[in-house]
Design a protein around this motif. Structure first.
Motif, PDB file in Angstrom:
ATOM      1  N   SER A 103      -3.288   5.215 -24.113  1.00  0.00           N
ATOM      2  CA  SER A 103      -3.761   4.247 -23.122  1.00  0.00           C
ATOM      3  C   SER A 103      -4.406   4.948 -21.929  1.00  0.00           C
ATOM      4  O   SER A 103      -5.419   4.473 -21.393  1.00  0.00           O
ATOM      5  N   LEU A 104      -3.857   6.075 -21.510  1.00  0.00           N
ATOM      6  CA  LEU A 104      -4.467   6.833 -20.416  1.00  0.00           C
ATOM      7  C   LEU A 104      -5.857   7.331 -20.794  1.00  0.00           C
ATOM      8  O   LEU A 104      -6.803   7.231 -20.006  1.00  0.00           O
ATOM      9  N   ALA A 105      -5.990   7.854 -22.012  1.00  0.00           N
ATOM     10  CA  ALA A 105      -7.295   8.346 -22.463  1.00  0.00           C
ATOM     11  C   ALA A 105      -8.312   7.216 -22.500  1.00  0.00           C
ATOM     12  O   ALA A 105      -9.463   7.372 -22.064  1.00  0.00           O
ATOM     13  N   ALA A 106      -7.902   6.055 -23.019  1.00  0.00           N
ATOM     14  CA  ALA A 106      -8.819   4.915 -23.102  1.00  0.00           C
ATOM     15  C   ALA A 106      -9.185   4.401 -21.705  1.00  0.00           C
ATOM     16  O   ALA A 106     -10.343   4.082 -21.435  1.00  0.00           O
ATOM     17  N   ALA A 107      -8.202   4.327 -20.806  1.00  0.00           N
ATOM     18  CA  ALA A 107      -8.474   3.835 -19.459  1.00  0.00           C
ATOM     19  C   ALA A 107      -9.453   4.745 -18.721  1.00  0.00           C
ATOM     20  O   ALA A 107     -10.372   4.273 -18.044  1.00  0.00           O
ATOM     21  N   ARG A 108      -9.278   6.050 -18.865  1.00  0.00           N
ATOM     22  CA  ARG A 108     -10.186   6.990 -18.200  1.00  0.00           C
ATOM     23  C   ARG A 108     -11.608   6.816 -18.711  1.00  0.00           C
ATOM     24  O   ARG A 108     -12.574   6.874 -17.935  1.00  0.00           O
ATOM     25  N   GLU A 109     -11.756   6.600 -20.004  1.00  0.00           N
ATOM     26  CA  GLU A 109     -13.095   6.442 -20.568  1.00  0.00           C
ATOM     27  C   GLU A 109     -13.714   5.111 -20.138  1.00  0.00           C
ATOM     28  O   GLU A 109     -14.886   5.050 -19.769  1.00  0.00           O
ATOM     29  N   LEU A 110     -12.920   4.053 -20.153  1.00  0.00           N
ATOM     30  CA  LEU A 110     -13.445   2.745 -19.754  1.00  0.00           C
ATOM     31  C   LEU A 110     -13.756   2.688 -18.264  1.00  0.00           C
ATOM     32  O   LEU A 110     -14.608   1.908 -17.836  1.00  0.00           O
ATOM     33  N   ALA A 111     -13.068   3.510 -17.467  1.00  0.00           N
ATOM     34  CA  ALA A 111     -13.299   3.505 -16.016  1.00  0.00           C
ATOM     35  C   ALA A 111     -14.740   3.870 -15.659  1.00  0.00           C
ATOM     36  O   ALA A 111     -15.225   3.514 -14.581  1.00  0.00           O
ATOM     37  N   ARG A 112     -15.434   4.527 -16.566  1.00  0.00           N
ATOM     38  CA  ARG A 112     -16.839   4.881 -16.315  1.00  0.00           C
ATOM     39  C   ARG A 112     -17.744   3.653 -16.346  1.00  0.00           C
ATOM     40  O   ARG A 112     -18.874   3.700 -15.862  1.00  0.00           O
ATOM     41  N   ALA A 113     -17.243   2.559 -16.940  1.00  0.00           N
ATOM     42  CA  ALA A 113     -18.086   1.373 -17.132  1.00  0.00           C
ATOM     43  C   ALA A 113     -17.704   0.217 -16.219  1.00  0.00           C
ATOM     44  O   ALA A 113     -18.210  -0.891 -16.396  1.00  0.00           O
TER      45      ALA A 113
END
Length: 325
Positions: free
Chosen positions: A215-225
């Motif tokens: 979930s942390l990895a996904a959140a960090r990636e989605l935070a760019r958008a």
């Protein structure tokens, strides 16, 4: 913000039938010991949870046929505010099967097939209920036939009214909304990984440590958008929060007794939206969200909460600052 009301766009409302039995045996004739019929769909679960938290939510979505009329009546009996866009097609029915072992099986209908042109009318109806709103939430699946860009268009509507928007979507709708730069995204880890192109099936793991890292990895990636934050729900593990350059994890309290986990994610979004509407800092609103989601699993009806239980759990929710990355 001009008010504290939460305006909710949930196109795919439905009727929930929650049945209890000893053990599900496929291929046999079975009889439920008990059945609860409830106004359903993620938006109405959210409204139910928000009401328990003393926040007002109004829900806009499609309803049709005699099932749609029943959903509207049941919502009214609970004093949930729903503003239907009436259609001729029959509203869907979802069946939740609860076994004595704690295992849960869900049979979700897709929803009625609709003409894509209905999307603009639905957004117009939502727009007519934004005057006293503090924020907008777009949540749930899209009925077949609606454009995958509906939530992206909803982001544009909220922005035109200077309102923040939270989007909890999946599949094509989540992918499409990334280009619109919503303020806050709040999918679960499996939905987030799917939108990011990583094959993911729900319930592939119950390991809290693994769900935390995913979930942390996904959140960090989605935070760019996003414009503000990406929140990725990790079920019983808790939730990850990421802003550009910073991230946190908020573990869920372990002292809960699971009765029905369905709707916990909707209660989570309700808690978060209620916190934002009250002016809480974002991470504090996530603490409230985790407490609300945790309290929801202890109740039979999706999104039903005991406010005192939420407060009790909230006192035990802690935030782990991960730092940069």
């Amino acid at each position: 913000m001009s008010g504290r009301k939460i305006a909710v766009l949930c196109p795919n409302l439905g009727l929930d039938r929650i049945g209890s039995l000893g053990s599900l045996a496929p291929g046999t004739v079975m009889r439920f010991r008990s059945i609860l019929t409830s106004a359903g769909g993620k938006g109405l679960n959210l409204a139910r949870a928000a009401a328990a938290l003393e926040s007002e939510a109004c829900v806009v979505g499609f309803l049709g046929g005699w099932i749609g009329r029943l959903v509207a009546e049941l919502a009214g009996n609970e004093r949930l505010r729903v503003h239907p866009y009436w259609i001729e097609a029959e509203t869907r029915v979802n069946t939740i099967v609860l076994e004595d072992s704690g295992r849960v099986t869900v049979f979700n209908e897709e929803g009625p097939r609709l003409d894509a042109s209905l999307a603009s009318g639905l957004l117009d109806l939502l727009g007519s209920h934004l005057v006293e709103s503090a924020l907008v939430v777009a949540i749930g699946s899209l009925p077949p036939g609606l454009p995958s860009t509906l939530y992206a268009d909803c982001v544009g509507l909220a922005r035109s009214r200077h309102l923040p928007i939270i989007v909890d979507a999946a599949r094509e709708a989540l992918v499409a909304v990334l280009a619109a730069e919503p303020d806050i995204l709040a999918p679960n880890v499996f939905e987030a990984e799917g939108a990011l192109g990583r094959a993911s099936a729900e319930l592939v793991t119950d390991d809290p440590a693994e769900l935390r890292e995913r979930s942390l990895a996904a959140a960090r990636e989605l935070a760019r958008a996003v414009r503000q934050a990406a929140i990725v729900k990790a079920g019983a593990a808790g939730a990850a929060v990421a802003m550009k350059g910073r991230s946190w994890f908020v573990p869920a309290p372990s002292t809960v007794t699971i009765r029905n986990p369905i709707g916990a994610g909707d209660a989570f979004v309700a808690g978060f939206a209620a916190g934002i509407a009250r002016g809480l800092p974002l991470v504090e609103a996530v603490r409230l969200a985790v407490a609300a989601g945790s309290a929801s699993v202890e109740t039979l009806q999706p999104g039903a909460l005991d406010e005192e239980r939420v407060a009790e759990l909230f006192a035990h929710v802690r935030v782990e600052a991960i730092g940069h990355g």
